[in-house]
Scaffold this active site. Structure first.
Site, mmCIF file in Angstrom:
data_model
loop_
_atom_site.group_PDB
_atom_site.id
_atom_site.type_symbol
_atom_site.label_atom_id
_atom_site.label_comp_id
_atom_site.label_asym_id
_atom_site.label_seq_id
_atom_site.Cartn_x
_atom_site.Cartn_y
_atom_site.Cartn_z
ATOM 1 N N SER A 46 -93.843 91.820 -14.943
ATOM 2 C CA SER A 46 -95.162 91.602 -15.285
ATOM 3 C C SER A 46 -95.804 90.314 -15.215
ATOM 4 C CB SER A 46 -95.327 92.153 -16.945
ATOM 5 O OG SER A 46 -94.627 91.441 -17.704
ATOM 6 N N LYS B 138 -77.658 80.704 -16.444
ATOM 7 C CA LYS B 138 -78.095 80.815 -15.006
ATOM 8 C C LYS B 138 -76.976 80.502 -14.030
ATOM 9 C CE LYS B 138 -82.129 82.021 -14.949
ATOM 10 N NZ LYS B 138 -82.435 83.666 -14.685
ATOM 11 N N SER C 298 -81.053 83.529 -10.136
ATOM 12 C CA SER C 298 -80.673 82.702 -11.058
ATOM 13 C C SER C 298 -81.583 81.260 -11.090
ATOM 14 C CB SER C 298 -79.500 81.900 -10.449
ATOM 15 O OG SER C 298 -78.667 81.191 -11.414
ATOM 16 N N TYR D 251 -79.995 77.206 -21.292
ATOM 17 C CA TYR D 251 -80.537 77.902 -19.952
ATOM 18 C C TYR D 251 -79.705 77.744 -18.741
ATOM 19 C CZ TYR D 251 -84.094 79.120 -16.360
ATOM 20 O OH TYR D 251 -84.274 79.621 -15.110
#
Length: 282
Positions: free
Chosen positions: A13, A155, A136, A151
């Site tokens: 979205s 990843k 990633s 974060y």
């Protein structure tokens, strides 16, 4: 182009996911897109059509993921290309972030991806074809991003899982790619897309302010074009031998080489120690 392929895109979205869905539909592909809120997806793209199936899915709930995969197969008759794009950023140093915040990030960015792959693999294995594309980040190749510790960790986990998956999926004819984007003009840096630490530590205030200025300077001025990224992913899906690692953006390219050179420097500087670990002759 093989427009018979059915694409399944999470986080559809907004951002790169939305750009990809729009480009795929414009090119005539069948696409299933997921979002936590189906209304936001329908507002951005459309409701159910012959070529588009919007799905409300909770990545953290594996049963919800299973239902989504089954809905795609029931609607289109197959599923071919999986794009694990959904995720979010979490600011804060390791010292500041609570276990709850770390686990929430891993639940979405890592376990959500694991749930999708686990539930899609039986279909891909059975048809002995398919392509799994995991989004990633350049922060999943080099963690030189202050205050994005968690974060980066999520990843890196995505990158590691993808490399391992590529080895295991090859015998089934399934292709695997991990994408490392740099900064693209999306809403990733906007409030609501990147979480603040619940308990910031005052000693990090000055450094945090410097980082915030840096991010505000980047936000809205990112060089990366999401449409170009989307078309590149479509292009590699048609390659007989797609890359395992795909870096997108000049900044991603530059930072990847910085990491490579750093590792090479450490390897050579400490080579004598590294290679001296063999057991001595008795």
């Amino acid at each position: 182009m093989n427009r018979n392929n059915v694409w399944f895109v999470t986080g559809a979205s907004k951002g790169l996911g939305l750009a990809l869905v729009k480009q795929l539909l414009a090119k005539g592909y069948c696409v299933a897109g997921t979002s936590r809120n189906i209304k936001s997806l329908e507002n951005e793209v459309s409701k159910v059509t012959k070529t588009f199936l919007p799905i409300e899915m909770d990545l953290v709930n594996e049963h919800s993921v299973q239902q989504a995969i089954e809905a795609v197969v029931a609607h289109f008759g197959q599923i071919d290309i999986i794009v694990n794009n959904a995720g979010y950023g979490q600011k804060g140093t390791l010292e500041e972030i609570s276990d709850a915040e770390v686990r929430a990030s891993f639940d979405v960015n890592v376990f959500g991806l694991v749930h999708v792959i686990r539930r899609a693999m039986p279909y891909l294995r059975k048809q002995k074809t398919g392509h799994i594309i995991n989004i990633s980040s350049i922060a999943g190749y080099t963690a030189n991003f202050p205050f994005l510790d968690t974060y980066c960790a999520t990843k890196f986990a995505v990158t590691g899982y993808t490399e391992a998956l590529a080895t295991n999926a090859k015998s089934f004819g399934i292709k695997v790619t991990v994408v490392h984007p740099g900064y693209f003009k999306t809403n990733f840096l906007k409030k609501g897309s990147i979480a603040e630490p619940a308990n910031p530590i005052v000693e990090y205030t000055e450094a945090r302010q410097i980082q915030e200025v840096h991010l505000r300077t980047i936000d809205g001025n990112q060089a990366g074009d999401p449409v170009k990224a989307a078309n590149t992913m479509i292009k590699i899906s048609e390659e007989m031998h797609p890359p395992l690692h795909l870096f997108l953006g000049q900044d991603a390219y530059d930072k990847a080489y910085e990491k490579i050179e750093q590792v090479k420097t450490d390897l050579e500087a400490w080579k004598d120690v590294t290679v001296s670990m063999a057991l001595q002759d008795l």
